[in-house]
Scaffold this active site. Structure first.
Site, PDB file in Angstrom:
ATOM      1  N   ASN A 103      -6.154 -31.601 -12.447  1.00  0.00           N
ATOM      2  CA  ASN A 103      -5.634 -32.741 -11.684  1.00  0.00           C
ATOM      3  C   ASN A 103      -6.705 -33.756 -11.295  1.00  0.00           C
ATOM      4  OD1 ASN A 103      -6.735 -31.103  -9.731  1.00  0.00           O
ATOM      5  ND2 ASN A 103      -5.099 -31.425  -8.255  1.00  0.00           N
ATOM      6  N   LYS A 144     -16.309 -24.854 -17.360  1.00  0.00           N
ATOM      7  CA  LYS A 144     -15.094 -24.549 -18.133  1.00  0.00           C
ATOM      8  C   LYS A 144     -13.978 -25.418 -17.561  1.00  0.00           C
ATOM      9  CE  LYS A 144     -11.594 -22.287 -17.479  1.00  0.00           C
ATOM     10  NZ  LYS A 144     -10.677 -23.319 -18.039  1.00  0.00           N
ATOM     11  N   PRO A 145     -13.637 -26.501 -18.268  1.00  0.00           N
ATOM     12  CA  PRO A 145     -12.558 -27.358 -17.763  1.00  0.00           C
ATOM     13  C   PRO A 145     -11.189 -26.734 -18.013  1.00  0.00           C
ATOM     14  CG  PRO A 145     -13.405 -28.217 -19.843  1.00  0.00           C
ATOM     15  CD  PRO A 145     -14.202 -26.973 -19.540  1.00  0.00           C
ATOM     16  N   ALA A 146     -10.173 -27.276 -17.363  1.00  0.00           N
ATOM     17  CA  ALA A 146      -8.801 -26.814 -17.601  1.00  0.00           C
ATOM     18  C   ALA A 146      -8.394 -27.123 -19.043  1.00  0.00           C
ATOM     19  CB  ALA A 146      -7.848 -27.509 -16.634  1.00  0.00           C
ATOM     20  N   GLY A 153      -9.019 -24.653  -7.900  1.00  0.00           N
ATOM     21  CA  GLY A 153      -7.755 -24.320  -8.541  1.00  0.00           C
ATOM     22  C   GLY A 153      -6.845 -23.605  -7.565  1.00  0.00           C
ATOM     23  N   SER A 154      -5.968 -22.777  -8.104  1.00  0.00           N
ATOM     24  CA  SER A 154      -4.954 -22.154  -7.255  1.00  0.00           C
ATOM     25  C   SER A 154      -5.534 -20.985  -6.458  1.00  0.00           C
ATOM     26  CB  SER A 154      -3.806 -21.655  -8.137  1.00  0.00           C
ATOM     27  OG  SER A 154      -4.306 -20.684  -9.037  1.00  0.00           O
ATOM     28  N   GLU A 162     -12.422 -23.753  -3.865  1.00  0.00           N
ATOM     29  CA  GLU A 162     -11.602 -24.874  -3.366  1.00  0.00           C
ATOM     30  C   GLU A 162     -10.195 -24.614  -3.876  1.00  0.00           C
ATOM     31  OE1 GLU A 162     -12.564 -27.294  -1.442  1.00  0.00           O
ATOM     32  OE2 GLU A 162     -14.735 -27.280  -1.584  1.00  0.00           O
ATOM     33  N   LEU A 163      -9.314 -24.150  -3.006  1.00  0.00           N
ATOM     34  CA  LEU A 163      -8.036 -23.600  -3.470  1.00  0.00           C
ATOM     35  C   LEU A 163      -6.846 -24.464  -3.050  1.00  0.00           C
ATOM     36  CD1 LEU A 163      -8.990 -19.881  -2.702  1.00  0.00           C
ATOM     37  CD2 LEU A 163      -9.408 -21.217  -4.777  1.00  0.00           C
ATOM     38  N   CYS A 188      -4.364 -31.438  -4.306  1.00  0.00           N
ATOM     39  CA  CYS A 188      -4.365 -30.358  -3.316  1.00  0.00           C
ATOM     40  C   CYS A 188      -4.285 -30.901  -1.899  1.00  0.00           C
ATOM     41  CB  CYS A 188      -5.626 -29.526  -3.488  1.00  0.00           C
ATOM     42  SG  CYS A 188      -7.091 -30.558  -3.444  1.00  0.00           S
ATOM     43  N   GLU A 212       3.309 -24.816  -2.347  1.00  0.00           N
ATOM     44  CA  GLU A 212       2.880 -26.077  -2.950  1.00  0.00           C
ATOM     45  C   GLU A 212       3.905 -26.525  -3.980  1.00  0.00           C
ATOM     46  OE1 GLU A 212      -1.155 -25.031  -4.440  1.00  0.00           O
ATOM     47  OE2 GLU A 212      -1.676 -27.051  -3.782  1.00  0.00           O
TER      48      GLU A 212
END
Ligand code: NAP
Length: 476
Positions: free
Chosen positions: A151, A174-176, A228-229, A250-251, A284, A379
């Site tokens: 995102n 490592k990107p999404a 991420g999640s 960072e969630l 987020c 979320e």
């Protein structure tokens, strides 16, 4: 852009053509944009070797020289702002105006940490014993591994890589899987800026597990930073325990927005709108639940629904677009599920409330919402704003804090004492008072409770990549 333009490659200390690859698809058009390298264990192991060799050199490079390289990187990111905005619009459907904004935001971290590289200070401090001199110095923690989300494909990379590189730590990113090309472009610019080979590596992959396991198992990776999640964050927390790595998480979040009776209604509407619908609600820190006090509820709901209905949904490459598509089918399905469940439990649609084809969902305002609906706890990550009434300050603070998350929260009031009281009472890592978009490269960003560990941004962000060494001198 097509597959013949973006060929699969990944970066260690040089570019490699991929042996296997996966398709990257535009969420807006559904067409294949290109292919990305599908790295696995072998590539990950080689990357750790490269990172360790790079560390032995980079940690000793004069900080002023590291700073100069970061400054050149900043300049190149700004020079490529349009191209990065376009890549984000293509890869993940971010409206291009927002994408250009994100490119500048991502460059902001690089600029900030270019300067911070020169301010990694040590401290002399007194001893109670005669003839002793005591010193605490800061040293780079070592090679770092970052996992970034789709995102914010540019800003989450630089928010991690810039402080790492400034501190003297090489970084493997490592990107999404949805957004490999933005990450590869940033790495290309790092090399163009004179970044030494191996200091910033990018491993794209369709299967994040095996690459990550190699990083977790290898004691030479000293730091892991993840955005991420919360579910994946908990998994990584457990994996990192084995070699006791430093960890930043960072969630997820479930940001409440509290709008009090004394708010300036027009400003409150525009701030909540900016907070909610950025990136089609896929950030987020987007508010997920909006509590409006009794006295202004009706007026706020009416104006907010009208402003929401006026948002322009369309092609992310079009400058006029405010709202692009959801990132994928799973993202759209979650939005549909949350709205349908809320409607079944008695909510009403003030505007929107429907999918409009492809991965698009109309910006939506729900009224008559109650706290037993899933949208008030989970979320949604989409363009849906549920409005709920409240009467008292105490009641709304209790509702706002009734969540395992604690990332962002917001309030709107003109009463100074209330602004201070409520911002102190909210359980969150950041609070926007009359401010729906508070994040900045020089400010601390991070969550409490299950929203994470550690802070990124500003002087706080570089500490995550520094160890403190105590040196005691006995003069004899
Ligand atoms: P996600 O599924 O957790 O994915 C995030 C990253 O983790 C991606 O790179 C993903 O790779 C990777 N990943 C997935 N499974 C993994 C595994 N088993 N091992 C290692 N890495 C793995 O999150 P998302 O749903 O895509 O992203 C949205 C979430 O990020 C939301 O919860 C949002 O709140 C949070 N977020 C937080 C912040 C913050 O600063 N607090 C900022 C932005 C987003 P693949 O893409 O290959 O699956």
């Amino acid at each position: 852009m097509d597959a013949s333009v973006i060929a699969p490659r990944y970066l260690t200390d040089h570019w490699h053509d991929a042996e296997s690859a996966f398709d990257v698809t535009s969420p807006s058009s559904g067409s294949v944009l290109g292919q990305a390298a599908d790295c696995g264990e072998a590539e990950a192991k080689a990357a750790v070797d490269v990172a360790w060799r790079a560390f032995e050199h980079w940690r000793d490079v004069n900080p002023f020289e590291r700073a100069a390289t970061l400054r050149r990187w900043h300049g190149l990111i700004m020079a490529n702002q349009d191209e990065l905005g376009r890549l984000m619009a293509l890869e993940m459907g971010k409206p291009i105006r927002e994408g250009r904004g994100e490119a500048a935001y991502s460059a902001g971290f690089v600029e900030w940490y270019a300067d911070e590289a020169k301010r990694i200070y040590g401290t002399w401090f007194p001893s109670h014993l005669p003839g002793k001199r005591l010193l605490a110095i800061k040293q780079p923690v070592g090679p770092a591994y970052a996992i970034t989300p789709w995102n914010f494909p540019a800003a989450m990379l630089t928010r991690k890589a810039a402080p790492a590189l400034a501190a003297g730590c090489p970084m493997i990113v490592k990107p999404a899987k949805q957004t490999p090309f933005t990450a590869l472009k940033l790495a290309e610019l790092w090399l163009e800026a004179g970044g030494p080979p191996g200091t910033l590596q990018v491993l794209t992959t369709f299967k994040p597990g095996p690459v990550t396991q190699v990083m977790m198992d290898d004691p030479r990776i000293r730091k892991v930073s993840f955005t991420g999640s919360t579910d994946i964050g908990k998994l990584l927390y457990r994996q990192a325990a084995e070699t006791v790595k430093r960890l930043s998480l960072e969630l997820g979040g479930h940001a409440p927005y509290l709008v009090f009776d004394d708010a300036d209604l027009d400003r409150a509407v525009s701030q909540v709108l900016a907070c909610k619908f950025r990136n089609a609600g896929q950030t987020c820190v987007c508010t997920n639940r909006i509590y409006v006090q009794d006295g202004i509820y009706e007026a706020f709901a009416e104006r907010f629904a009208a402003a929401t209905a006026a948002l322009v949904m369309g092609d992310p490459l079009d400058d006029a677009t405010d709202i692009g598509p959801l990132v994928d089918g799973a993202g759209l399905a979650k939005v549909v599920e949350h709205v349908d469940e809320a409607l079944a439990k008695g909510a009403s649609v003030a505007t929107g409330g429907r999918a409009t084809g492809g991965l698009f969902y109309a910006p939506t305002v729900l009224t008559d919402v109650s706290s037993d609906m899933a949208i008030m706890h989970e979320e949604t990550f989409g363009p849906v704003a549920p409005l709920m009434r409240f009467s008292s300050e105490e009641e709304v603070i209790a509702q706002a804090n009734d969540t395992p998350y604690g990332l962002a929260s917001y309030l709107y009031t003109r009463d100074l004492a209330r602004a201070i009281r409520v911002s102190e009472a909210l359980e969150a890592g950041l609070v926007g008072v009359n401010d729906g978009v508070p994040a900045a490269p020089y400010a601390p960003f991070g969550g409490v409770k299950e929203s994470g560990i550690g802070r990124e941004g500003g002087p706080w962000g570089i500490e995550e990549y520094l160890e403190i060494k105590y040196v005691s001198f006995a003069l004899g």
